[in-house]
Design an enzyme around this catalytic site. Structure first.
Site, PDB file in Angstrom:
ATOM      1  N   SER A   1      61.477  -9.642 -34.719  1.00  0.00           N
ATOM      2  CA  SER A   1      61.541  -9.340 -33.291  1.00  0.00           C
ATOM      3  C   SER A   1      60.623  -8.183 -32.937  1.00  0.00           C
ATOM      4  CB  SER A   1      62.990  -8.978 -32.914  1.00  0.00           C
ATOM      5  OG  SER A   1      63.070  -8.384 -31.641  1.00  0.00           O
TER       6      SER A   1
ATOM      7  N   TYR B   1      69.762  -3.429 -34.272  1.00  0.00           N
ATOM      8  CA  TYR B   1      69.176  -4.776 -34.409  1.00  0.00           C
ATOM      9  C   TYR B   1      67.739  -4.679 -34.900  1.00  0.00           C
ATOM     10  CZ  TYR B   1      67.175  -9.219 -32.729  1.00  0.00           C
ATOM     11  OH  TYR B   1      66.523 -10.428 -32.620  1.00  0.00           O
TER      12      TYR B   1
ATOM     13  N   LYS C   1      66.213  -6.031 -38.546  1.00  0.00           N
ATOM     14  CA  LYS C   1      65.093  -6.971 -38.610  1.00  0.00           C
ATOM     15  C   LYS C   1      63.929  -6.369 -39.410  1.00  0.00           C
ATOM     16  CE  LYS C   1      66.313 -10.630 -36.164  1.00  0.00           C
ATOM     17  NZ  LYS C   1      66.268 -12.029 -36.674  1.00  0.00           N
TER      18      LYS C   1
END
Length: 320
Positions: free
Chosen positions: A122, A146, A150
């Protein structure tokens, strides 16, 4: 050629599966079977080859190992706890986004066949004290849990590839809009809902100002790029398997005006503007100006305009 799509019940997983069913080939070979896995078993689908659907929690290493008993040649790993939920539920995000990814990488390694693994990272891996314009060599500096999860998985997939355990590719997705379906717990969810709901006759709330800028791509172009990522020769990626996919940068206001050009004033009138500090705290740390030189050299592409994104939604995904 056997394909496994983890996160195969999600909208990108379903679109990849349908695209592969339509083409019948991947990496120049006929697809003989496909497995779709998600937390709940994905719905069955028609294809010119066998399709099996599985309910699998990737935070369970034993369940992931069993899933790989089909010995897939190409794995699309799309499963994740989305940004807003990963920020609110740290342990859940770690168990799925990081440890779950490790379970997938270890299961691929255990095959001993160096399978292709496409892992969706991402643009949330960028942030903090970095230049306004991001290049391929810009350091990862995520400002959310998050993004950190990632980024950590990206580093591992590059190392697993260096060791010859698997043939990894970790494209960093722009914000994918306009997503079909319903809003989810992603902080970026409004970036689809403020277009999707008004185009379907419903109200939507925009929690940011019109001048908020984002890096975006349509589902149609994202799916084509992810399939292309599985087909690019390993040597073309060089020493780093993580890279930004092409996208476009636009402000929310510009994107709404693009929707007006395609669909008229009525959908725009259904948008309400109400700031949400929880969402602002997450999304204002994301960087919109990205220069994906590597991805373009690999033959990956961006949308031509946000007007096209609106047209694609009306053609492919609007609730009929």
């Amino acid at each position: 050629m056997r394909v496994l799509i983890i996160g195969g019940g999600g909208f990108l997983g379903q679109k990849i599966a349908r695209s592969l069913a339509a083409s019948g080939t991947l990496r120049g070979e006929p697809i003989t079977a496909m497995d779709l896995a998600d937390l709940a078993a994905p719905p069955p689908m028609d294809a010119p080859f066998e399709v099996a659907c599985h309910a699998v929690d990737i935070s369970d290493a034993t369940a992931v190992s069993a899933l790989f008993s089909s010995r897939p040649d190409v794995i699309f790993h799309l499963a994740a706890i989305v940004s807003g939920q990963a920020e609110a539920e740290f342990d859940l995000g770690m168990n799925v986004n990081l440890f779950g990814s490790i379970h997938v990488f270890e299961a691929a390694r255990a095959l001993g066949t160096n399978p292709v693994v496409v892992f969706t990272s991402s643009c949330a891996v960028y942030g903090g004290e970095i230049p306004e314009k991001i290049e391929d060599y810009t350091q990862l500096n995520p400002q959310t849990s998050y993004g950190a999860q990632k980024a950590a998985a990206e580093l591992l997939i590059t190392d697993y590839s260096r060791k010859g355990f698997l043939d990894g590719r970790a494209p960093r997705l722009p914000t994918v809009t306009i997503r079909p379906g319903k809003a989810n717990a992603a902080a970026s969810s409004f970036m689809s809902s403020i277009f999707r709901e008004p185009l379907q006759g419903e109200e939507a709330v925009c929690p940011v100002d019109p001048d908020y800028a984002l890096w975006y791509a349509s589902p149609r172009v994202t799916v084509a790029n992810l399939i292309r990522c599985a087909e690019i020769p390993a040597a073309s990626f060089g020493e780093n398997r993580g890279f930004a996919l092409p996208g476009r940068v636009g402000t929310i206001g510009e994107m709404i005006e693009a929707m007006r050009k395609v669909a008229g004033d009525e959908p725009v009138s259904r948008i309400r503007w109400e700031k949400d500090q929880r969402i602002l705290d997450i999304v204002t740390g994301w960087r919109p100006h990205i220069n994906p030189v590597k991805a373009r050299a690999l033959g990956l592409a961006a949308d031509a305009s946000f007007e096209d994104n609106v047209r694609y939604f009306l053609e492919d995904d609007i609730r009929r």
